[in-house]
Design a protein around this motif. Sequence first.
Motif, PDB file in Angstrom:
ATOM      1  N   LEU A  32       0.817  -1.200   0.000  1.00 42.55           N
ATOM      2  CA  LEU A  32       0.000   0.000   0.000  1.00 42.55           C
ATOM      3  C   LEU A  32       0.860   1.263   0.000  1.00 42.55           C
ATOM      4  O   LEU A  32       0.511   2.251  -0.648  1.00 42.55           O
ATOM      5  N   LEU A  33       1.986   1.239   0.682  1.00 41.42           N
ATOM      6  CA  LEU A  33       2.813   2.437   0.830  1.00 41.42           C
ATOM      7  C   LEU A  33       3.564   2.811  -0.446  1.00 41.42           C
ATOM      8  O   LEU A  33       3.713   3.997  -0.744  1.00 41.42           O
ATOM      9  N   ILE A  34       4.039   1.836  -1.195  1.00 39.05           N
ATOM     10  CA  ILE A  34       4.807   2.140  -2.412  1.00 39.05           C
ATOM     11  C   ILE A  34       3.944   2.841  -3.459  1.00 39.05           C
ATOM     12  O   ILE A  34       4.339   3.900  -3.961  1.00 39.05           O
ATOM     13  N   PRO A  35       2.762   2.343  -3.806  1.00 38.53           N
ATOM     14  CA  PRO A  35       1.936   3.097  -4.769  1.00 38.53           C
ATOM     15  C   PRO A  35       1.492   4.458  -4.235  1.00 38.53           C
ATOM     16  O   PRO A  35       1.380   5.421  -4.982  1.00 38.53           O
ATOM     17  N   LEU A  36       1.282   4.538  -2.936  1.00 41.78           N
ATOM     18  CA  LEU A  36       0.891   5.811  -2.342  1.00 41.78           C
ATOM     19  C   LEU A  36       2.020   6.838  -2.452  1.00 41.78           C
ATOM     20  O   LEU A  36       1.777   8.002  -2.776  1.00 41.78           O
ATOM     21  N   ALA A  90       2.043  10.294  -4.767  1.00 41.39           N
ATOM     22  CA  ALA A  90       2.336  11.611  -4.201  1.00 41.39           C
ATOM     23  C   ALA A  90       3.422  12.324  -4.998  1.00 41.39           C
ATOM     24  O   ALA A  90       3.448  13.552  -5.056  1.00 41.39           O
ATOM     25  N   LEU A  91       4.332  11.589  -5.621  1.00 38.79           N
ATOM     26  CA  LEU A  91       5.419  12.202  -6.371  1.00 38.79           C
ATOM     27  C   LEU A  91       4.986  12.681  -7.753  1.00 38.79           C
ATOM     28  O   LEU A  91       5.536  13.652  -8.272  1.00 38.79           O
ATOM     29  N   ALA A 141       3.627  19.546 -11.564  1.00 39.34           N
ATOM     30  CA  ALA A 141       3.604  20.961 -11.186  1.00 39.34           C
ATOM     31  C   ALA A 141       4.918  21.640 -11.542  1.00 39.34           C
ATOM     32  O   ALA A 141       4.934  22.783 -12.001  1.00 39.34           O
ATOM     33  N   VAL A 142       6.028  20.959 -11.349  1.00 38.52           N
ATOM     34  CA  VAL A 142       7.321  21.537 -11.700  1.00 38.52           C
ATOM     35  C   VAL A 142       7.442  21.709 -13.202  1.00 38.52           C
ATOM     36  O   VAL A 142       7.945  22.719 -13.696  1.00 38.52           O
ATOM     37  N   ALA A 143       6.979  20.733 -13.958  1.00 42.43           N
ATOM     38  CA  ALA A 143       7.070  20.813 -15.409  1.00 42.43           C
ATOM     39  C   ALA A 143       6.151  21.898 -15.973  1.00 42.43           C
ATOM     40  O   ALA A 143       6.467  22.522 -16.978  1.00 42.43           O
ATOM     41  N   ALA A 144       5.028  22.151 -15.318  1.00 45.26           N
ATOM     42  CA  ALA A 144       4.077  23.128 -15.813  1.00 45.26           C
ATOM     43  C   ALA A 144       4.369  24.544 -15.326  1.00 45.26           C
ATOM     44  O   ALA A 144       3.747  25.488 -15.781  1.00 45.26           O
TER      45      ALA A 144
END
Length: 76
Positions: free
Chosen positions: A4-8, A12-13, A19-22
């Motif tokens: 559960l933690l890895i896909p979460l 999040a990343l 946002a950085v690319a835009a």
Amino acid sequence: MRKLLIPLALAALVPAQVAVAAAPISAPAPVRASSATSGSSNLSGGLSIIFAIIAGIAVITTVVIVADGNDSPNSP
């Protein structure tokens, strides 16, 4: 729990990268003016040699530990 933690974490990343690319490209930062110095740095010569010696010792120690020839497992 780990499944559960890895896909979460990945989920999040992804928005952060989008946002950085835009983000619009901002104006370049102003160039800082340089000033004259009265003398040279005293740290350049001696410390680099010491760091090179310590790095060399670390590499040699790692090679000796890895290539000690003991290939038997530690567990019973």
